[in-house]
Design a protein around this motif. Structure first.
Motif, PDB file in Angstrom:
ATOM      1  N   PRO A  36       0.810  -1.231   0.000  1.00 11.86           N
ATOM      2  CA  PRO A  36       0.000   0.000   0.000  1.00 11.86           C
ATOM      3  C   PRO A  36       0.837   1.272   0.000  1.00 11.86           C
ATOM      4  O   PRO A  36       0.463   2.267  -0.617  1.00 11.86           O
ATOM      5  CB  PRO A  36      -0.822  -0.136   1.286  1.00 11.86           C
ATOM      6  CG  PRO A  36      -0.883  -1.599   1.555  1.00 11.86           C
ATOM      7  CD  PRO A  36       0.448  -2.132   1.105  1.00 11.86           C
ATOM      8  N   VAL A  37       1.978   1.250   0.696  1.00 11.83           N
ATOM      9  CA  VAL A  37       2.834   2.438   0.756  1.00 11.83           C
ATOM     10  C   VAL A  37       3.482   2.680  -0.602  1.00 11.83           C
ATOM     11  O   VAL A  37       3.542   3.812  -1.098  1.00 11.83           O
ATOM     12  CB  VAL A  37       3.909   2.274   1.852  1.00 11.83           C
ATOM     13  CG1 VAL A  37       4.686   3.571   2.023  1.00 11.83           C
ATOM     14  CG2 VAL A  37       3.272   1.863   3.169  1.00 11.83           C
ATOM     15  N   ARG A  38       3.984   1.633  -1.216  1.00 12.49           N
ATOM     16  CA  ARG A  38       4.555   1.765  -2.551  1.00 12.49           C
ATOM     17  C   ARG A  38       3.520   2.283  -3.535  1.00 12.49           C
ATOM     18  O   ARG A  38       3.799   3.173  -4.343  1.00 12.49           O
ATOM     19  CB  ARG A  38       5.066   0.411  -3.039  1.00 12.49           C
ATOM     20  CG  ARG A  38       6.319  -0.089  -2.383  1.00 12.49           C
ATOM     21  CD  ARG A  38       6.577  -1.472  -2.913  1.00 12.49           C
ATOM     22  NE  ARG A  38       7.814  -2.051  -2.447  1.00 12.49           N
ATOM     23  CZ  ARG A  38       8.125  -3.331  -2.615  1.00 12.49           C
ATOM     24  NH1 ARG A  38       7.273  -4.140  -3.219  1.00 12.49           N
ATOM     25  NH2 ARG A  38       9.281  -3.800  -2.175  1.00 12.49           N
ATOM     26  N   ALA A  40       0.892   4.039  -2.972  1.00 10.09           N
ATOM     27  CA  ALA A  40       0.593   5.449  -2.704  1.00 10.09           C
ATOM     28  C   ALA A  40       1.642   6.346  -3.361  1.00 10.09           C
ATOM     29  O   ALA A  40       1.314   7.389  -3.952  1.00 10.09           O
ATOM     30  CB  ALA A  40       0.536   5.701  -1.203  1.00 10.09           C
ATOM     31  N   TYR A  41       2.898   5.943  -3.257  1.00 11.82           N
ATOM     32  CA  TYR A  41       3.961   6.732  -3.886  1.00 11.82           C
ATOM     33  C   TYR A  41       3.826   6.713  -5.409  1.00 11.82           C
ATOM     34  O   TYR A  41       3.913   7.762  -6.068  1.00 11.82           O
ATOM     35  CB  TYR A  41       5.323   6.191  -3.479  1.00 11.82           C
ATOM     36  CG  TYR A  41       6.471   6.994  -4.061  1.00 11.82           C
ATOM     37  CD1 TYR A  41       6.839   8.205  -3.498  1.00 11.82           C
ATOM     38  CD2 TYR A  41       7.164   6.544  -5.184  1.00 11.82           C
ATOM     39  CE1 TYR A  41       7.888   8.961  -4.035  1.00 11.82           C
ATOM     40  CE2 TYR A  41       8.208   7.290  -5.728  1.00 11.82           C
ATOM     41  CZ  TYR A  41       8.556   8.489  -5.146  1.00 11.82           C
ATOM     42  OH  TYR A  41       9.589   9.236  -5.685  1.00 11.82           O
ATOM     43  N   ARG A  43       1.185   6.142  -7.234  1.00 11.72           N
ATOM     44  CA  ARG A  43       0.015   6.911  -7.671  1.00 11.72           C
ATOM     45  C   ARG A  43       0.298   8.406  -7.597  1.00 11.72           C
ATOM     46  O   ARG A  43      -0.062   9.171  -8.510  1.00 11.72           O
ATOM     47  CB  ARG A  43      -1.206   6.558  -6.812  1.00 11.72           C
ATOM     48  CG  ARG A  43      -2.466   7.368  -7.162  1.00 11.72           C
ATOM     49  CD  ARG A  43      -2.898   7.141  -8.603  1.00 11.72           C
ATOM     50  NE  ARG A  43      -3.763   8.190  -9.093  1.00 11.72           N
ATOM     51  CZ  ARG A  43      -5.094   8.103  -9.164  1.00 11.72           C
ATOM     52  NH1 ARG A  43      -5.713   7.009  -8.723  1.00 11.72           N
ATOM     53  NH2 ARG A  43      -5.810   9.083  -9.675  1.00 11.72           N
ATOM     54  N   GLY A  44       0.957   8.839  -6.536  1.00  9.81           N
ATOM     55  CA  GLY A  44       1.284  10.259  -6.425  1.00  9.81           C
ATOM     56  C   GLY A  44       2.194  10.736  -7.540  1.00  9.81           C
ATOM     57  O   GLY A  44       2.004  11.831  -8.087  1.00  9.81           O
ATOM     58  N   ALA A  54      -6.344  13.401  -8.760  1.00 16.72           N
ATOM     59  CA  ALA A  54      -6.187  12.349  -7.755  1.00 16.72           C
ATOM     60  C   ALA A  54      -7.449  11.507  -7.587  1.00 16.72           C
ATOM     61  O   ALA A  54      -7.386  10.381  -7.077  1.00 16.72           O
ATOM     62  CB  ALA A  54      -5.792  12.966  -6.414  1.00 16.72           C
ATOM     63  N   LYS A 221       1.129   2.440  11.219  1.00 12.71           N
ATOM     64  CA  LYS A 221       0.736   2.039   9.873  1.00 12.71           C
ATOM     65  C   LYS A 221       1.564   0.884   9.314  1.00 12.71           C
ATOM     66  O   LYS A 221       1.266   0.384   8.230  1.00 12.71           O
ATOM     67  CB  LYS A 221       0.840   3.234   8.917  1.00 12.71           C
ATOM     68  CG  LYS A 221      -0.028   4.423   9.309  1.00 12.71           C
ATOM     69  CD  LYS A 221       0.172   5.570   8.336  1.00 12.71           C
ATOM     70  CE  LYS A 221      -0.665   6.787   8.737  1.00 12.71           C
ATOM     71  NZ  LYS A 221      -0.449   7.923   7.801  1.00 12.71           N
ATOM     72  N   LYS A 224       5.648   3.905   6.324  1.00 11.69           N
ATOM     73  CA  LYS A 224       5.203   5.230   5.917  1.00 11.69           C
ATOM     74  C   LYS A 224       6.193   5.815   4.927  1.00 11.69           C
ATOM     75  O   LYS A 224       7.364   5.432   4.880  1.00 11.69           O
ATOM     76  CB  LYS A 224       5.093   6.155   7.130  1.00 11.69           C
ATOM     77  CG  LYS A 224       6.435   6.430   7.809  1.00 11.69           C
ATOM     78  CD  LYS A 224       6.290   7.390   8.974  1.00 11.69           C
ATOM     79  CE  LYS A 224       7.656   7.666   9.621  1.00 11.69           C
ATOM     80  NZ  LYS A 224       7.541   8.617  10.745  1.00 11.69           N
TER      81      LYS A 224
END
Length: 241
Positions: A36-38, A40-41, A43-44, A54, A221, A224
């Protein structure tokens, strides 16, 4: 290029884990926590690079993506769900077999290939990703050069890798393998790359780094983005403009 970068011992190590890749509580549990963290990066960076809203559900619609060192498809499948036409490449045929089987069960049409990236037919991709792979190849410079050669004009490349620090040796290698958080033999600390070393390889391949961030443990989490790069970090790059 005809670069040969696969380490047969590394391929065998990860191929032996193929049946367990999709078990969030199995030997690949750490990858599921990092996922999930990867994402998120990634996608950003997609939104920033291509000026995507977004809230857009399919930010990669009409684009192509390749995940190199894809394992059983833990990143390839989310990229496909973002709308991309996805290709996955991995050194271990066992991983590709697991990836094909899982994608079929999800109704996802992902192209998978086992073997060297350089052995694929000539093609470039809008998005090139490679998560925790460069530290496992025999020739990091040749590997990064091949990734860069696969990046289409106007494209985006995203990499992640552990940092070579005293802390990563203690926590990622000695402690994590001792307690079984990752399978024994997964990491060779001497192969880890410091951010400035990876940046130099990327620049030598004709690209420029546009973003870098740490990936670190979080008590609430799991992991992060931001903060310390002492354990792990992510890098985004593009063709020089």
């Amino acid at each position: 290029m005809s670069a040969q970068t696969i380490n047969p011992n590394e391929a065998a190590h990860f191929g032996a884990l193929a049946a367990d890749w999709w078990d969030p509580h199995g030997s690949s549990a750490m990858l599921h926590k990092l996922g999930p963290v990867r994402l998120a990066y990634i996608r950003g960076q997609i939104d920033a690079h291509w000026h995507v809203d977004a809230r857009e559900r399919f930010p990669l619609k009409g684009r192509t993506a390749i995940d190199v060192g894809c394992g059983a498809g833990l990143l390839a499948e989310p990229l496909a769900r973002m709308g991309a036409q996805v290709t996955g490449v991995d050194a271990a045929p066992e991983n590709i077999a697991a990836a094909l089987d899982h994608a079929a069960g999800q109704g996802l049409a992902i192209r998978y290939h086992a073997g060297e990236l350089a052995a694929l037919p000539p093609a470039t991709f809008d998005l090139v990703t490679s998560m925790e792979v460069v530290e496992h190849v025999t020739d990091p410079a040749a590997f990064i050069a091949e990734l860069a050669a696969r990046l289409a004009p106007g494209g985006l490349m995203i990499l992640s890798t552990p940092n070579r620090t005293a802390l990563s040796k203690l926590l990622l290698v000695e402690a994590a393998e001792r307690i079984g958080a990752v399978p024994r033999g997964t990491h060779d600390w001497d192969q880890f790359l410091k951010p400035e070393e990876l940046t130099r390889l990327i620049e030598d391949a004709g690209l420029e780094v546009v973003d870098r961030t740490g990936l670190s443990p979080s008590p609430t989490k799991g992991f992060k983005l931001g903060g310390s790069e002492a354990l792990n970090y992510l890098v985004a790059a593009r063709h020089r403009v």
